[in-house]
Scaffold this motif. Structure first.
Motif, PDB file in Angstrom:
ATOM      1  N   CYS A  19       0.863  -1.223   0.075  1.00 59.20           N
ATOM      2  CA  CYS A  19       0.042  -0.160  -0.002  1.00 59.20           C
ATOM      3  C   CYS A  19       0.897   1.133   0.065  1.00 59.20           C
ATOM      4  CB  CYS A  19      -0.781  -0.227   1.184  1.00 59.20           C
ATOM      5  SG  CYS A  19      -1.793  -1.268   1.188  1.00 59.20           S
ATOM      6  N   HIS A  20       0.801   2.019  -0.695  1.00 61.22           N
ATOM      7  CA  HIS A  20       1.496   3.348  -1.051  1.00 61.22           C
ATOM      8  C   HIS A  20       1.507   4.577   0.284  1.00 61.22           C
ATOM      9  CE1 HIS A  20       1.110   3.246  -5.726  1.00 61.22           C
ATOM     10  NE2 HIS A  20       1.731   2.282  -5.076  1.00 61.22           N
ATOM     11  N   TYR A  21       0.742   4.202   1.228  1.00 55.98           N
ATOM     12  CA  TYR A  21       0.743   4.882   2.462  1.00 55.98           C
ATOM     13  C   TYR A  21       1.413   4.305   3.642  1.00 55.98           C
ATOM     14  CZ  TYR A  21      -3.036   1.855   3.661  1.00 55.98           C
ATOM     15  OH  TYR A  21      -3.926   0.899   3.545  1.00 55.98           O
TER      16      TYR A  21
ATOM     17  N   LEU B 232      -9.071   3.608  -3.656  1.00 57.60           N
ATOM     18  CA  LEU B 232      -8.310   2.438  -3.085  1.00 57.60           C
ATOM     19  C   LEU B 232      -7.114   2.103  -4.300  1.00 57.60           C
ATOM     20  CD1 LEU B 232     -11.374   0.231  -2.660  1.00 57.60           C
ATOM     21  CD2 LEU B 232      -9.601   1.150  -0.944  1.00 57.60           C
ATOM     22  N   ILE B 233      -7.457   2.712  -5.515  1.00 60.96           N
ATOM     23  CA  ILE B 233      -6.539   2.456  -6.593  1.00 60.96           C
ATOM     24  C   ILE B 233      -5.291   3.672  -6.112  1.00 60.96           C
ATOM     25  CG2 ILE B 233      -6.080   3.126  -9.117  1.00 60.96           C
ATOM     26  CD1 ILE B 233      -8.843   2.083  -9.660  1.00 60.96           C
ATOM     27  N   LEU B 234      -5.430   4.808  -5.704  1.00 56.66           N
ATOM     28  CA  LEU B 234      -4.451   5.648  -5.386  1.00 56.66           C
ATOM     29  C   LEU B 234      -3.781   5.129  -4.313  1.00 56.66           C
ATOM     30  CD1 LEU B 234      -3.198   8.645  -5.664  1.00 56.66           C
ATOM     31  CD2 LEU B 234      -5.066   9.031  -3.834  1.00 56.66           C
ATOM     32  N   MET B 235      -4.283   4.602  -3.157  1.00 53.99           N
ATOM     33  CA  MET B 235      -3.508   3.774  -2.218  1.00 53.99           C
ATOM     34  C   MET B 235      -2.899   2.681  -2.468  1.00 53.99           C
ATOM     35  SD  MET B 235      -6.008   4.481   1.080  1.00 53.99           S
ATOM     36  CE  MET B 235      -7.724   4.796   0.560  1.00 53.99           C
ATOM     37  N   ASN B 236      -3.141   1.851  -3.767  1.00 51.66           N
ATOM     38  CA  ASN B 236      -2.742   0.765  -4.353  1.00 51.66           C
ATOM     39  C   ASN B 236      -3.205  -0.425  -3.279  1.00 51.66           C
ATOM     40  OD1 ASN B 236      -1.104  -0.570  -6.244  1.00 51.66           O
ATOM     41  ND2 ASN B 236       0.538  -1.257  -4.803  1.00 51.66           N
ATOM     42  N   ARG B 237      -4.415  -0.412  -2.919  1.00 51.79           N
ATOM     43  CA  ARG B 237      -5.047  -1.577  -2.146  1.00 51.79           C
ATOM     44  C   ARG B 237      -5.601  -2.535  -3.263  1.00 51.79           C
ATOM     45  NH1 ARG B 237      -4.421  -2.357   2.622  1.00 51.79           N
ATOM     46  NH2 ARG B 237      -6.824  -3.007   3.126  1.00 51.79           N
ATOM     47  N   ARG B 238      -5.315  -3.891  -2.812  1.00 54.23           N
ATOM     48  CA  ARG B 238      -5.747  -4.838  -3.793  1.00 54.23           C
ATOM     49  C   ARG B 238      -7.336  -5.203  -3.589  1.00 54.23           C
ATOM     50  NH1 ARG B 238      -5.079  -9.717  -0.812  1.00 54.23           N
ATOM     51  NH2 ARG B 238      -4.186  -9.655   0.826  1.00 54.23           N
ATOM     52  N   HIS B 239      -8.193  -4.498  -3.350  1.00 57.75           N
ATOM     53  CA  HIS B 239      -9.601  -4.641  -3.410  1.00 57.75           C
ATOM     54  C   HIS B 239     -10.491  -3.582  -3.776  1.00 57.75           C
ATOM     55  CE1 HIS B 239     -10.447  -2.286   0.112  1.00 57.75           C
ATOM     56  NE2 HIS B 239      -9.388  -2.533   0.656  1.00 57.75           N
ATOM     57  N   THR B 240     -11.550  -3.886  -4.130  1.00 57.40           N
ATOM     58  CA  THR B 240     -12.432  -2.979  -4.448  1.00 57.40           C
ATOM     59  C   THR B 240     -13.480  -2.351  -3.167  1.00 57.40           C
ATOM     60  OG1 THR B 240     -14.190  -4.174  -5.346  1.00 57.40           O
ATOM     61  CG2 THR B 240     -12.600  -3.743  -6.627  1.00 57.40           C
ATOM     62  N   GLY B 241     -14.178  -1.313  -3.376  1.00 55.33           N
ATOM     63  CA  GLY B 241     -14.964  -0.961  -2.549  1.00 55.33           C
ATOM     64  C   GLY B 241     -16.080  -2.023  -2.273  1.00 55.33           C
TER      65      GLY B 241
END
Length: 377
Positions: free
Chosen positions: A15-17, A126-135
């Motif tokens: 994750c980017h954060y 979520l894309i910005l944070m590089n999470r690997r799931h959708t809302g």
């Protein structure tokens, strides 16, 4: 009562954060599991025979381990400690790991609390944070966990994210409360060193959210949580009555805890310890009986400042009777003198010999806490 924390230092995606210690290589998973059990055996006397009130699997992403592997660690704890029959046993999990099969098997373990890293229900965030799931996956994961009987669920959310409007934040909270969960941990985005977000911020690729918007998001969180019957029991944590996190509360209420795994921290009232933040060096040292941690002995003054920092964050506040009992009359008088200034500004109140932040004081909590620190000349 004491707590045990397992740091699971593996993630399938970064994750980017996130500034926590982790690795996206899962090759050492089995070796790490063996090392966690060996460290537990090596340090079984650290908590002086205290009963275990909470076990917490954090990371990283603990749900990279199967329910059977998680249960093997819980059973290992039981070999060395007495576990309270009502102990809180929490597993942090990514939404996309909480499949039907995973939850079915997890329900057969001793895990009785889930902490699910939602962060946002908006896919662009979520894309910005590089999470690997959708809302939608996050929403469905919570509903699915509830169908398998998990009735103590916490969700993580982040506000102050670049581009996060107040409207989008309001929509995030609406979905959270719609899910009828029991606990919320909500943190303002921090630009920690060596994270992708910090790199992008320095490069001008992203822009820090306006401070007024961030503050409005936090105020809305407090307001909505109160409206839905949640206790604001710590600056970033909210729960239904009686469902405050036992594990987190042990940090804030000066209880002992043992941290296992690379980068994990421990505290036994007299000193703090922290393991090295390197998977390979940690495993090699554990296997060979080497040194894998550092420590600092806490002075009397350190212990007092630690208590100030942790207690004032919570709804229970700083206990003046405890200060007098543990630190003496001079520290007791010192706290009362400091409190007078903030009582006049309506940032704290004294209730049954406890100094507690007011709703107004929460917004300047760092200033209040730092002013209470006892600095030796």
């Amino acid at each position: 009562m004491s707590g045990i924390y397992f740091h699971i230092p593996f993630c399938k995606q970064l994750c980017h954060y996130c500034a926590f210690h982790k690795s996206i290589s899962l090759q050492a998973k089995e070796r790490m599991l063996v090392c966690l059990k060996k460290e537990l055996n090596d340090r079984k006397n650290y908590l002086s025979g205290s009963q275990i009130d909470s076990i917490y699997f954090g990371g990283g992403t603990p749900s990279v381990y199967s329910p059977e592997e998680i249960q093997s660690l819980i059973l290992e704890v039981g070999k060395h400690f007495i576990i309270n029959k009502n102990a809180e046993i929490t597993l942090e999990a990514n939404p996309d790991d909480l499949t039907h099969d995973y939850l079915k098997d997890l329900k057969e373990t001793s895990v009785n609390r889930l902490s699910v890293g939602i962060q946002s229900f908006h896919d662009e965030d979520l894309i910005l944070m590089n999470r690997r799931h959708t809302g939608q996956q996050a929403y469905d994961a919570i509903k699915r966990a509830q169908t398998y009987g998990f009735d103590n669920i916490s969700v993580d959310q982040i506000y102050g994210v670049p581009g996060l409007s107040l409207k989008k934040w309001e929509e995030n909270l609406e979905k959270v409360f719609e899910l009828n969960i029991q606990h919320i941990s909500s943190y303002h985005l921090m630009y920690d060193p060596n994270t992708v977000f910090t790199h992008k911020l320095k490069k001008g690729i992203i822009k820090e959210l306006n401070e007024d918007i961030s503050l409005a998001q936090y105020k809305h969180l407090i307001s909505e949580a109160k409206k839905h019957g949640f206790l604001h029991y710590e600056i970033s944590n909210f729960s239904q009555v009686g469902l405050e996190s036992k594990h987190n509360s042990s940090y804030w209420q000066q209880k002992m805890y043992l941290g296992l795994g690379p980068s994990a921290h421990s505290y036994n009232l007299d000193r703090r310890e922290w393991n090295i933040s390197d998977n390979l060096k940690y495993m090699k040292a554990v296997e060979e009986g080497g040194v894998y941690s550092e420590y600092e002995e806490l002075s009397f003054n350190d212990r007092f400042n630690d208590y100030v920092l942790t207690s004032l964050r919570t709804m229970w506040g700083l206990d003046l009777d405890l200060v007098k009992r543990e630190f003496g009359e001079s520290y007791y008088q010192y706290c009362q003198e400091k409190a007078n200034k903030f009582i006049q500004s309506e940032d704290v109140r004294i209730e049954k010999e406890h100094i507690i932040l007011t709703d107004k004081g929460v917004f300047i909590s760092n200033d209040v806490m730092s002013d209470f620190f006892f600095i030796e000349e």
